[in-house]
Each structure stands twice: as C-alpha cells, then as structure tokens.
Design a protein around this motif. Structure first.
Motif, mmCIF file in Angstrom:
data_model
loop_
_atom_site.group_PDB
_atom_site.id
_atom_site.type_symbol
_atom_site.label_atom_id
_atom_site.label_comp_id
_atom_site.label_asym_id
_atom_site.label_seq_id
_atom_site.Cartn_x
_atom_site.Cartn_y
_atom_site.Cartn_z
ATOM 1 N N THR A 244 10.582 -6.512 6.514
ATOM 2 C CA THR A 244 10.820 -6.041 7.878
ATOM 3 C C THR A 244 9.888 -4.905 8.288
ATOM 4 O OG1 THR A 244 12.542 -4.505 7.134
ATOM 5 C CG2 THR A 244 13.237 -6.730 7.791
ATOM 6 N N ARG A 245 8.985 -4.516 7.410
ATOM 7 C CA ARG A 245 8.029 -3.459 7.747
ATOM 8 C C ARG A 245 6.596 -3.932 7.505
ATOM 9 N NH1 ARG A 245 10.552 1.833 7.939
ATOM 10 N NH2 ARG A 245 12.755 1.648 7.336
ATOM 11 N N VAL A 246 5.667 -3.297 8.207
ATOM 12 C CA VAL A 246 4.246 -3.517 7.945
ATOM 13 C C VAL A 246 3.916 -2.847 6.613
ATOM 14 C CG1 VAL A 246 1.897 -2.971 8.687
ATOM 15 C CG2 VAL A 246 3.613 -3.681 10.378
ATOM 16 N N MET A 247 3.420 -3.623 5.671
ATOM 17 C CA MET A 247 2.980 -3.095 4.382
ATOM 18 C C MET A 247 1.452 -3.077 4.401
ATOM 19 S SD MET A 247 6.022 -2.803 3.010
ATOM 20 C CE MET A 247 5.913 -2.645 1.230
ATOM 21 N N PHE A 248 0.850 -2.024 3.847
ATOM 22 C CA PHE A 248 -0.603 -1.934 3.889
ATOM 23 C C PHE A 248 -1.144 -1.366 2.588
ATOM 24 C CE2 PHE A 248 0.665 2.294 5.081
ATOM 25 C CZ PHE A 248 -0.339 3.129 4.602
ATOM 26 N N ASN A 249 -2.373 -1.751 2.283
ATOM 27 C CA ASN A 249 -3.030 -1.261 1.081
ATOM 28 C C ASN A 249 -4.520 -1.099 1.353
ATOM 29 O OD1 ASN A 249 -3.439 -0.614 -1.728
ATOM 30 N ND2 ASN A 249 -4.342 -2.645 -1.947
ATOM 31 N N PRO A 250 -5.033 0.155 1.362
ATOM 32 C CA PRO A 250 -6.482 0.356 1.406
ATOM 33 C C PRO A 250 -7.047 0.117 0.010
ATOM 34 C CG PRO A 250 -5.356 2.470 1.413
ATOM 35 C CD PRO A 250 -4.290 1.412 1.386
ATOM 36 N N GLY A 251 -7.256 -1.148 -0.297
ATOM 37 C CA GLY A 251 -7.531 -1.537 -1.673
ATOM 38 C C GLY A 251 -8.818 -0.991 -2.230
ATOM 39 N N ARG A 252 -9.784 -0.726 -1.343
ATOM 40 C CA ARG A 252 -11.048 -0.166 -1.829
ATOM 41 C C ARG A 252 -11.629 0.736 -0.752
ATOM 42 N NH1 ARG A 252 -16.347 -3.522 -4.094
ATOM 43 N NH2 ARG A 252 -17.499 -1.707 -4.830
ATOM 44 N N ILE A 253 -12.018 1.941 -1.153
ATOM 45 C CA ILE A 253 -12.673 2.889 -0.259
ATOM 46 C C ILE A 253 -13.881 3.456 -0.990
ATOM 47 C CG2 ILE A 253 -12.476 5.029 1.057
ATOM 48 C CD1 ILE A 253 -9.508 4.602 1.257
ATOM 49 N N ARG A 267 -16.739 2.993 3.768
ATOM 50 C CA ARG A 267 -16.284 1.605 3.928
ATOM 51 C C ARG A 267 -14.904 1.463 3.310
ATOM 52 N NH1 ARG A 267 -18.098 -3.660 0.604
ATOM 53 N NH2 ARG A 267 -16.807 -5.174 1.689
ATOM 54 N N MET A 268 -14.039 0.738 4.008
ATOM 55 C CA MET A 268 -12.690 0.489 3.514
ATOM 56 C C MET A 268 -12.382 -0.995 3.579
ATOM 57 S SD MET A 268 -8.998 1.582 5.174
ATOM 58 C CE MET A 268 -9.333 3.324 5.176
ATOM 59 N N GLU A 269 -11.831 -1.532 2.487
ATOM 60 C CA GLU A 269 -11.270 -2.883 2.497
ATOM 61 C C GLU A 269 -9.759 -2.727 2.616
ATOM 62 O OE1 GLU A 269 -12.590 -5.165 -0.844
ATOM 63 O OE2 GLU A 269 -14.699 -4.628 -0.549
ATOM 64 N N LEU A 270 -9.209 -3.231 3.703
ATOM 65 C CA LEU A 270 -7.816 -2.981 4.059
ATOM 66 C C LEU A 270 -7.034 -4.282 4.103
ATOM 67 C CD1 LEU A 270 -5.614 -0.997 5.168
ATOM 68 C CD2 LEU A 270 -6.511 -1.512 7.457
ATOM 69 N N ASP A 271 -5.876 -4.277 3.449
ATOM 70 C CA ASP A 271 -4.981 -5.435 3.439
ATOM 71 C C ASP A 271 -3.662 -5.022 4.092
ATOM 72 O OD1 ASP A 271 -4.415 -8.198 1.604
ATOM 73 O OD2 ASP A 271 -2.648 -7.011 2.078
ATOM 74 N N VAL A 272 -3.275 -5.742 5.155
ATOM 75 C CA VAL A 272 -2.053 -5.426 5.891
ATOM 76 C C VAL A 272 -1.178 -6.674 5.930
ATOM 77 C CG1 VAL A 272 -1.081 -4.577 8.064
ATOM 78 C CG2 VAL A 272 -3.353 -3.813 7.333
ATOM 79 N N ARG A 273 0.119 -6.534 5.605
ATOM 80 C CA ARG A 273 1.054 -7.650 5.650
ATOM 81 C C ARG A 273 1.994 -7.446 6.834
ATOM 82 N NH1 ARG A 273 -0.363 -11.070 1.228
ATOM 83 N NH2 ARG A 273 -2.133 -9.939 0.337
ATOM 84 N N VAL A 274 2.130 -8.494 7.634
ATOM 85 C CA VAL A 274 2.733 -8.392 8.953
ATOM 86 C C VAL A 274 4.098 -9.084 8.969
ATOM 87 C CG1 VAL A 274 2.375 -8.814 11.415
ATOM 88 C CG2 VAL A 274 0.390 -8.492 9.906
#
Length: 388
Positions: A244-253, A267-274
């Motif tokens: 029920t929430r947006v989950m996010f992970n800046p997996g690489r910076i 540079r950031m590789e960002l993964d967001v679950r909606v």
C-alpha cells in the motif's frame, strides 16, 4: 530423469545474466522436448540470448519460465552455486529457486501428461532475460506475435500454498544530475552539488513512501492475506505497507570528482515499486519536479497488474494447489516479473512455483525435493484441466 535430477542438470548449465547467454541451456531444453516428440523453435538474439517456444497446434495454456539467473560468487556457499548438488533433501545452486526448479517441474509435468496418454494443450515459452527486464525475452516474443493472449502459468517461486495473482507497478530510471563546481570550502554559498541534488530527491521519495494508498474493497482481502504471507516468509510485521506504499531503492549512486570540489555530476539508478491507487503519471511528474537539473532515462515502466480472482487460470491453479496441499491462498506479489508484460497484452496470468523464497538471489539458494515433486503434481493437474 526425476525432477530433482532435471533441476540439477539445468543448474549445472551456466546462464548468469549478465553476461546473458542462455544458448547452452535452451539447447538442453530443446533436446528434452525433442525426446518427447514436441515441436519447438529457438528464437535467438545477439550474445547467445536464446529463447525457446513450442509450436504444437491447439494450445489453450501458456507455460512460461525464465532460464537466466543472477550471478553468484561462490564464497560462503555450502555447495558450489554451479554444482546442482542434491543433498539433505534439497537441490542446491544458483537458480534452484529462481527459477530452474520451476522450469524443471513444468517439463517433468508435461512429460508425465504425455506418458499418461493425454495430449497436452499447452505451449511453452522459456525466455532469456527476465532478470534484466525482458528486452530480448518475453517482450521480444510478444512484439513478434509468437503467441496469442490466453491463460498463462509462470513457474516463478511462490509460497507453497499461495499462487500470485497480481503485482505492484514498477518505475525504474537512471538519473544524471548536473551541478556547478566550486571550491568545497565555500559550499553551499558557492557552487551547486549534483550529489546533494540526488539526496534531495531521496528526501522527496521518503515523503512519498510515508503516504499510504489504501486498497479498494476488491483488493483488501488479498492485501491482508499477502501481509500474513510476508510475515511467515520474511518475519516482516506490517507487511500491508509493502503493498500500500511506494517502495523505493536508490540501488546505485556514483558521482563527484574529489572531496574539495563541489560535485559537478552524479548518477543514480533508482527502483520504485508502485502500489494500486497510486498514479504512475503523478509519481513521474513528482520525481521530475524534484530533480529539475537531472536527465531522466526510464528503463522499465509498468502499472500494477492483477488477474481477477474468478478467472479460470486462478480457479484452476488454486484447485490443484488445494488438492495437493489441502488449501490455497492467493496473494499479491511485492516484486515484478514477466507477468506484467503478459497481462498488458491481455493474458490472464498466475505465478506459482517451487522454491525456498528467503534464498532467492542469496547465498545457498536451494529448493527442496519435496516442493519440486509437489509442484510437478500441481502442474500435471493444471495441464490436464486445459487438455480435456
């Protein structure tokens, strides 16, 4: 060859992604199907990224699995990750759970149905790159119209009594921030830090994560069931927040030049679950507004997807799981898979497969022989139901 030995054979054929070659493994599966008299075709892409589909006519069900695996460093493993060793009631190795065990169980079940005298009305699709987004795998096969929308079973690992009927959305992006360099002793009065701009975006995403998106009435029972399953698998309390929430992970910076220069680039590789109920377009706009000096490249975008609980494939898989285990409790998946691409093209998809979920992508990945054998039993029942 029993299902444990078949799983072991698949594990021993390396198919790490990256680098991504699945040619040897797909050739092995092709030979297995040839031995059953099943017509099949290999669909190749550069770098040995091979897929396999069967071409027997009259299919009513698509059976799908990915044959690529994430890399494994053998340090700290009880058994070498490429050994496929069968010991202590488990098959060990990278891909045992995700998802060579599921692929082996599909093949063993299909063989058993043929040997029982029933002609399976099911088509296989073994794909090469689910772990890296499906560009050369399921997405390419769909783009070539190599199969029409129908019911689909993907052998992704799930809890033993819980088929997955939906999954959260995905927004995966690469962001390139640009700053204005200056002497570090004068920052923040002089210069603009690209690194700090990346952290400003993370602060915004923390605010987004704090806001729940309550599920509609139709999803509330599934969210509650899923929360219980998360608690059982991972020991996570409040598992409803995952869905029920947006989950996010800046997996690489990575960024900056040196400590005494205000960072000019990051540079950031960002993964967001909606979650369901969250507007993906609003989320996109919010990220763009809070990263005004960043170039944003979207690498994977998908809305949340759901197969209706009353769909035939859901009812059939749940019936067979309940026959084998005594009960079946569908749930919503926290992660993403090829199911999202298939649902977007009109397929009704259920994921169900064997595996030790906590070892997925982890050290000592393994699958129990008992789970493999019971998955074969479930798959046999599903294939027969679609072959009458």
């Amino acid at each position: 060859m029993d299902v444990a030995r078949l799983t072991s054979s698949l594990i021993r054929i390396r198919s790490e992604n990256p680098p991504g070659s699945t040619a040897d493994l797909v050739a092995f599966i092709g030979e297995f199907l040839d031995s059953l008299g099943v017509k099949n075709r290999i669909v190749s892409h550069p770098g040995g990224r091979d897929n396999l589909i069967t071409t027997e006519p009259g299919s009513r069900l698509l059976l799908c699995g990915h044959v690529d695996v994430v890399p494994a460093i053998p340090d700290d493993w009880t058994h070498d990750p490429c050994s496929g060793e069968v010991a202590d009631g488990y098959v060990w190795g990278r891909g045992a759970t995700d998802m060579k065990g599921g692929c082996a169980a599909l093949l063993a079940a299909y063989r058993d149905v043929i040997e029982s005298g029933v002609e399976p009305k099911a088509q296989f699709a073994f794909v090469c790159d689910e772990e890296t987004g499906g560009e050369h795998g399921i997405r390419a096969l769909l783009a070539q119209d190599l199969f029409e929308p129908r019911d689909c079973l993907i052998a992704e690992p799930t809890p033993a009594m819980s088929p997955a009927v939906g999954q959260k959305g995905l927004y995966r992006v690469d962001l390139s921030f640009r700053g204005r360099p200056g002497h570090s002793s004068l920052y923040p009065l002089v210069g603009k830090s690209a690194v700090m701009a990346a952290f400003d975006l993370i602060d915004y995403l923390r605010e987004v994560h704090a806001r729940p998106f309550p599920p509609g009435e139709d999803l509330q029972p599934l969210v509650a069931q899923s929360a219980r399953i998360f608690r059982e698998i991972f020991g996570i309390e409040g598992g409803d927040s995952i869905l029920t929430r947006v989950m996010f992970n800046p997996g690489r910076i990575e960024g900056g030049e040196k400590a005494n220069i205000v960072a000019e680039q990051c540079r950031m590789e960002l993964d967001v679950r909606v979650p369901w109920g969250c507007s993906l377009d609003d989320l996109r706009r919010g990220i763009a507004e809070h990263a005004p000096d960043a170039a944003i490249r979207e690498t994977d975008v998908a809305e949340p997807t759901l197969t209706p609980p009353d769909a035939r494939i859901v009812r059939t898989v749940c019936t067979e799981v309940a026959r084998v285990y005594g009960t079946a409790v569908p749930f919503l998946q926290w992660a993403a898979s090829d199911a999202k691409y298939l649902r977007d093209k009109g397929f009704d998809v259920v994921e169900y497969g064997p595996g030790e979920i906590p070892t997925l992508h982890a050290v000592d990945e393994r699958v129990s022989v008992e789970q493999l054998e019971k998955a074969v039993d479930v798959y046999r029942g599903v294939i027969r139901a679609y072959s009458r």
